[in-house]
Design a protein around this motif. Sequence first.
Motif, PDB file in Angstrom:
ATOM      1  N   PHE A  94     -27.397  29.207 -53.803  1.00  0.00           N
ATOM      2  CA  PHE A  94     -27.577  29.763 -55.147  1.00  0.00           C
ATOM      3  C   PHE A  94     -28.179  31.149 -55.005  1.00  0.00           C
ATOM      4  O   PHE A  94     -29.381  31.291 -54.829  1.00  0.00           O
ATOM      5  CB  PHE A  94     -28.489  28.828 -55.953  1.00  0.00           C
ATOM      6  CG  PHE A  94     -28.661  29.202 -57.389  1.00  0.00           C
ATOM      7  CD1 PHE A  94     -27.584  29.577 -58.172  1.00  0.00           C
ATOM      8  CD2 PHE A  94     -29.904  29.154 -57.967  1.00  0.00           C
ATOM      9  CE1 PHE A  94     -27.751  29.909 -59.495  1.00  0.00           C
ATOM     10  CE2 PHE A  94     -30.088  29.480 -59.305  1.00  0.00           C
ATOM     11  CZ  PHE A  94     -29.004  29.856 -60.067  1.00  0.00           C
ATOM     12  N   SER A  95     -27.330  32.163 -55.052  1.00  0.00           N
ATOM     13  CA  SER A  95     -27.772  33.525 -54.753  1.00  0.00           C
ATOM     14  C   SER A  95     -28.831  34.039 -55.725  1.00  0.00           C
ATOM     15  O   SER A  95     -29.565  34.961 -55.393  1.00  0.00           O
ATOM     16  CB  SER A  95     -26.579  34.481 -54.722  1.00  0.00           C
ATOM     17  OG  SER A  95     -25.932  34.498 -55.974  1.00  0.00           O
ATOM     18  N   ASN A  96     -28.920  33.456 -56.898  1.00  0.00           N
ATOM     19  CA  ASN A  96     -29.914  33.893 -57.885  1.00  0.00           C
ATOM     20  C   ASN A  96     -31.142  32.993 -57.904  1.00  0.00           C
ATOM     21  O   ASN A  96     -31.840  32.921 -58.915  1.00  0.00           O
ATOM     22  CB  ASN A  96     -29.295  33.937 -59.289  1.00  0.00           C
ATOM     23  CG  ASN A  96     -28.281  35.036 -59.414  1.00  0.00           C
ATOM     24  OD1 ASN A  96     -28.413  36.088 -58.792  1.00  0.00           O
ATOM     25  ND2 ASN A  96     -27.242  34.810 -60.196  1.00  0.00           N
ATOM     26  N   PHE A  97     -31.399  32.321 -56.800  1.00  0.00           N
ATOM     27  CA  PHE A  97     -32.540  31.410 -56.737  1.00  0.00           C
ATOM     28  C   PHE A  97     -33.824  32.156 -57.061  1.00  0.00           C
ATOM     29  O   PHE A  97     -34.035  33.282 -56.629  1.00  0.00           O
ATOM     30  CB  PHE A  97     -32.652  30.802 -55.335  1.00  0.00           C
ATOM     31  CG  PHE A  97     -33.743  29.774 -55.208  1.00  0.00           C
ATOM     32  CD1 PHE A  97     -33.520  28.468 -55.591  1.00  0.00           C
ATOM     33  CD2 PHE A  97     -34.992  30.120 -54.717  1.00  0.00           C
ATOM     34  CE1 PHE A  97     -34.525  27.514 -55.475  1.00  0.00           C
ATOM     35  CE2 PHE A  97     -35.995  29.169 -54.596  1.00  0.00           C
ATOM     36  CZ  PHE A  97     -35.761  27.868 -54.981  1.00  0.00           C
ATOM     37  N   SER A 133     -40.370  45.113 -60.787  1.00  0.00           N
ATOM     38  CA  SER A 133     -41.091  45.139 -62.054  1.00  0.00           C
ATOM     39  C   SER A 133     -40.318  44.485 -63.192  1.00  0.00           C
ATOM     40  O   SER A 133     -40.895  43.999 -64.144  1.00  0.00           O
ATOM     41  CB  SER A 133     -41.446  46.580 -62.437  1.00  0.00           C
ATOM     42  OG  SER A 133     -40.260  47.345 -62.564  1.00  0.00           O
ATOM     43  N   GLU A 134     -38.993  44.481 -63.116  1.00  0.00           N
ATOM     44  CA  GLU A 134     -38.207  43.874 -64.191  1.00  0.00           C
ATOM     45  C   GLU A 134     -38.178  42.365 -64.029  1.00  0.00           C
ATOM     46  O   GLU A 134     -38.107  41.854 -62.930  1.00  0.00           O
ATOM     47  CB  GLU A 134     -36.771  44.399 -64.165  1.00  0.00           C
ATOM     48  CG  GLU A 134     -36.684  45.869 -64.491  1.00  0.00           C
ATOM     49  CD  GLU A 134     -35.245  46.350 -64.469  1.00  0.00           C
ATOM     50  OE1 GLU A 134     -34.327  45.513 -64.524  1.00  0.00           O
ATOM     51  OE2 GLU A 134     -35.055  47.562 -64.395  1.00  0.00           O
ATOM     52  N   THR A 135     -38.189  41.668 -65.134  1.00  0.00           N
ATOM     53  CA  THR A 135     -38.058  40.220 -65.108  1.00  0.00           C
ATOM     54  C   THR A 135     -36.606  39.882 -64.833  1.00  0.00           C
ATOM     55  O   THR A 135     -35.708  40.427 -65.441  1.00  0.00           O
ATOM     56  CB  THR A 135     -38.488  39.605 -66.455  1.00  0.00           C
ATOM     57  OG1 THR A 135     -39.820  40.023 -66.709  1.00  0.00           O
ATOM     58  CG2 THR A 135     -38.410  38.104 -66.423  1.00  0.00           C
ATOM     59  N   SER A 136     -36.383  38.992 -63.919  1.00  0.00           N
ATOM     60  CA  SER A 136     -35.033  38.618 -63.528  1.00  0.00           C
ATOM     61  C   SER A 136     -34.519  37.489 -64.404  1.00  0.00           C
ATOM     62  O   SER A 136     -35.279  36.697 -64.936  1.00  0.00           O
ATOM     63  CB  SER A 136     -35.048  38.170 -62.069  1.00  0.00           C
ATOM     64  OG  SER A 136     -33.794  37.666 -61.706  1.00  0.00           O
ATOM     65  N   ASN A 137     -33.213  37.424 -64.539  1.00  0.00           N
ATOM     66  CA  ASN A 137     -32.563  36.323 -65.244  1.00  0.00           C
ATOM     67  C   ASN A 137     -32.036  35.301 -64.251  1.00  0.00           C
ATOM     68  O   ASN A 137     -31.081  34.597 -64.519  1.00  0.00           O
ATOM     69  CB  ASN A 137     -31.395  36.841 -66.094  1.00  0.00           C
ATOM     70  CG  ASN A 137     -31.872  37.641 -67.266  1.00  0.00           C
ATOM     71  OD1 ASN A 137     -32.950  37.401 -67.774  1.00  0.00           O
ATOM     72  ND2 ASN A 137     -31.079  38.612 -67.682  1.00  0.00           N
ATOM     73  N   SER A 138     -32.637  35.230 -63.094  1.00  0.00           N
ATOM     74  CA  SER A 138     -32.099  34.416 -62.011  1.00  0.00           C
ATOM     75  C   SER A 138     -31.970  32.946 -62.351  1.00  0.00           C
ATOM     76  O   SER A 138     -31.063  32.296 -61.873  1.00  0.00           O
ATOM     77  CB  SER A 138     -32.980  34.567 -60.776  1.00  0.00           C
ATOM     78  OG  SER A 138     -32.915  35.871 -60.308  1.00  0.00           O
ATOM     79  N   LEU A 139     -32.865  32.402 -63.128  1.00  0.00           N
ATOM     80  CA  LEU A 139     -32.795  30.976 -63.415  1.00  0.00           C
ATOM     81  C   LEU A 139     -31.723  30.630 -64.434  1.00  0.00           C
ATOM     82  O   LEU A 139     -31.389  29.487 -64.606  1.00  0.00           O
ATOM     83  CB  LEU A 139     -34.146  30.463 -63.926  1.00  0.00           C
ATOM     84  CG  LEU A 139     -35.222  30.312 -62.867  1.00  0.00           C
ATOM     85  CD1 LEU A 139     -36.499  29.810 -63.492  1.00  0.00           C
ATOM     86  CD2 LEU A 139     -34.794  29.390 -61.758  1.00  0.00           C
ATOM     87  N   MET A 140     -31.204  31.635 -65.089  1.00  0.00           N
ATOM     88  CA  MET A 140     -30.204  31.371 -66.105  1.00  0.00           C
ATOM     89  C   MET A 140     -28.862  31.133 -65.429  1.00  0.00           C
ATOM     90  O   MET A 140     -28.316  32.015 -64.792  1.00  0.00           O
ATOM     91  CB  MET A 140     -30.105  32.543 -67.079  1.00  0.00           C
ATOM     92  CG  MET A 140     -31.376  32.743 -67.867  1.00  0.00           C
ATOM     93  SD  MET A 140     -31.260  34.108 -68.991  1.00  0.00           S
ATOM     94  CE  MET A 140     -29.974  33.537 -70.065  1.00  0.00           C
ATOM     95  N   LEU A 141     -28.335  29.942 -65.577  1.00  0.00           N
ATOM     96  CA  LEU A 141     -27.026  29.637 -65.035  1.00  0.00           C
ATOM     97  C   LEU A 141     -25.983  30.025 -66.069  1.00  0.00           C
ATOM     98  O   LEU A 141     -26.222  29.952 -67.264  1.00  0.00           O
ATOM     99  CB  LEU A 141     -26.927  28.144 -64.716  1.00  0.00           C
ATOM    100  CG  LEU A 141     -27.898  27.670 -63.662  1.00  0.00           C
ATOM    101  CD1 LEU A 141     -27.755  26.168 -63.484  1.00  0.00           C
ATOM    102  CD2 LEU A 141     -27.652  28.373 -62.350  1.00  0.00           C
ATOM    103  N   HIS A 142     -24.848  30.421 -65.607  1.00  0.00           N
ATOM    104  CA  HIS A 142     -23.824  30.909 -66.509  1.00  0.00           C
ATOM    105  C   HIS A 142     -22.818  29.829 -66.879  1.00  0.00           C
ATOM    106  O   HIS A 142     -21.685  30.121 -67.192  1.00  0.00           O
ATOM    107  CB  HIS A 142     -23.124  32.117 -65.875  1.00  0.00           C
ATOM    108  CG  HIS A 142     -24.081  33.227 -65.607  1.00  0.00           C
ATOM    109  ND1 HIS A 142     -24.630  33.991 -66.609  1.00  0.00           N
ATOM    110  CD2 HIS A 142     -24.627  33.673 -64.463  1.00  0.00           C
ATOM    111  CE1 HIS A 142     -25.454  34.875 -66.097  1.00  0.00           C
ATOM    112  NE2 HIS A 142     -25.476  34.704 -64.793  1.00  0.00           N
TER     113      HIS A 142
END
Length: 162
Positions: A94-97, A133-142
């Motif tokens: 999961f590349s956005n882990f 510094s930016e909040t990532s959307n990594s946990l959001m699955l598409h």
Amino acid sequence: MAATLASSKSKSFVVFLLITVASFSALADNGPAQILTNALLCFNNKFIYNRCNEAYRLNQSGDLNVPPEATDQFCNGACLSETQGLLNCLDNIFSNFMFYNKATIGDIRGTLRGGCSYTNQRGNFNVGDYMQSETSNSLMLHKPNELQALVLISGCLLLLFL
């Protein structure tokens, strides 16, 4: 003629149901829970972490608890390569882990580069100091987008057969 039309509509409905069920099954196989489970298995993989001192290992929280006096041991020993192996394992699943502390795989890689560098950052393995510094959307699955596409395609197929 009416019987043929009704039979055609029932066949179309059955095809629609089969496509929908098959698609939902495919989505369920790689759903968020399964992805998370597979990613967490990387942390317990004895082929990845087997020589690094357990106290210095990257954990699910996203913490690297390497004291400054252990920097040489961490960076020049098995810990650095095994931690990179863990990150590769996570990235392949999961590349956005995102870790519990909101760090991404890239943030951890940056921490390793900084902590093992020969700059004034050497020995600093505080992941928070290296996080973007930016909040990532990594946990959001598409998956919702895929589900919407599935419904749209299924609806179009249904209209074609009606």
